[in-house]
Design an enzyme around this catalytic site. Sequence first.
Site: not given
Ligand code: GLY
Length: 576
Positions: A387, A458-459, A406-407, A480
Amino acid sequence: MHTFANKFLIFFSLIFCFYACTEPTPNKEAPQASIFDITKQKISDSAMVVSAHPLATQAGIEILQKGGNAIDAMVAVHFALAVAYPRAGNIGGGGFMVYRDKDGSVNTLDFREKAPTNAHRDMYLDSLGKIVDSLSLTGHLASGVPGSVEGMYAAHQQYGKLAWELLVQPAIDLANEGIKVTEREAVAYNEHMRLFKQFNTHKNAFVKEQPWKKGDLLIQKDLANVLLRIRDKGRAGFYEGETADLIVREMQKTQGIISHEDLKNYNAVWRAPIQFEYKGYKMISMPPPSSGGICLAELFNMVEGQPMEAWGFQSAQSIHLFTEAARRAYADRTEHLGDLDFYPVPVQQLTSQAYADMRMQDYVDSIATPSDSISHGNPYPKESEQTTHYCVVDAEGNAISVTTTINSNFGSKVIVEQGGFFMNNEMDDFSAKPGVPNQFGLLGNEANAIAPHKRMLSSMTPTIVEKDGQFFMAVGSPGGSKIITTVFQVITNVIDFKLPLKDAVHLPRFHFQWLPDLLYHEEGAFSDELLEELKALGHTPQSRAPIGQVEAVLRLPNGQLEGVGDIRGDDDAKGF
Ligand code: GLY
């Protein structure tokens, strides 16, 4: 100064030296080492951009210098990151924007990916109900419907000042002319080469015979053509017509389920921010489908009232308190958080001081609570990697804080044929099965189960802090599950531990998330004495790779802006 802090500073100097030696900083004796002018800390009088790549930062600065506002610069930075920082910058992913305008009004934009129409709860399980390895992580089925282009377009429609075409053009130029890759980028491309080849048999810009090395030119003609269509047709240049055809054709190569309808119907959503007070500061952060704002509120509410400042930066007591708060907040995340449009997330209750007080009733300052004896709380009334983040503050005082993703690094690893961009693997952020952790070790239940058109939890925690009715700070990070704790630490480093912003961002970090019951810390972050103290308190410290990669802007007491990019990446701050 506290002995631990001394050791951290020595550690900090060592890692800074390491980065300084490996970063492309100007050096007369080794001109080859210099690709970009990377500035980790910048003080300026009126405007600031901080992002994960110097070319993206520069794109934002040039838009501001042409009279653009923070939103205009955001659009330029976002598209430039999609070219210069393809591991996370994107048009094939999504994100969140927190906005505070010069007059103090606030807003957030949710451009998170959505599950395609044909998604279903058990789509990553085999006939025996077991998770199929990697299905939500790599390949065509891992992608949600991208939201970034719609997000940029919607934000610009609402608040933009300069012409859209002008804002997309810098990214087109970068893609056409090529960019010299940094050492880190070269390493990342080489590390992912096997997967790039596995998921992309077509010709693309990333697969080449010889390993990538620093200074190689990355030219992205396919991506430039997509960006041209976005420049000329706005959102339709991505969600309809030729680009949509390319995405759907790519999906149909294997099991992908994103359809033309999914693309056409994608919508970004304006949402009221999560807002709360902490020690006289007002925090403005992202609501669901991000867990960031709610967990941040829980963490701050749980630690408020404790003498963090007296305990000191990364003292055993402050780490213990933080860990116990995070244990409870992440347990709540698992049970209660998901897309508000699909699940009744009890936002008011979870973010209330009364709830935090109730959750901390069993907190003991002398011993850790094992995570298996902690569950989520009951917030209802009795009846009831990769991210990236960027911040812009413009000369008028408008501020944005954007986290986009995009993760994983390079998302699903699928590059859209003739589109030249990576698709996300955001579907892994759903709970594919209760009790089975995702790539970040995060668990989830009903609130975050897969459903068509739903947004995965999401975080990402893009945050703006206000003091005395004025902009004080913008901050965010990738990482993440570690995003929330990273943002929390940077803010407490400034507010509670009174660290200069540079130290608040650059000094080592730690992380805790309920399960696994491990207190992660960056290599070298904790002294032997501190490790012993934490073990005596019942914690299980474990060293790990860097945590987060922060971009932050702070308003200094004299009104100047300080921008800091993290030393954990090629991050760069520029201002004027
Ligand atoms: N893909 C990580 C988040 O959105 O937390």
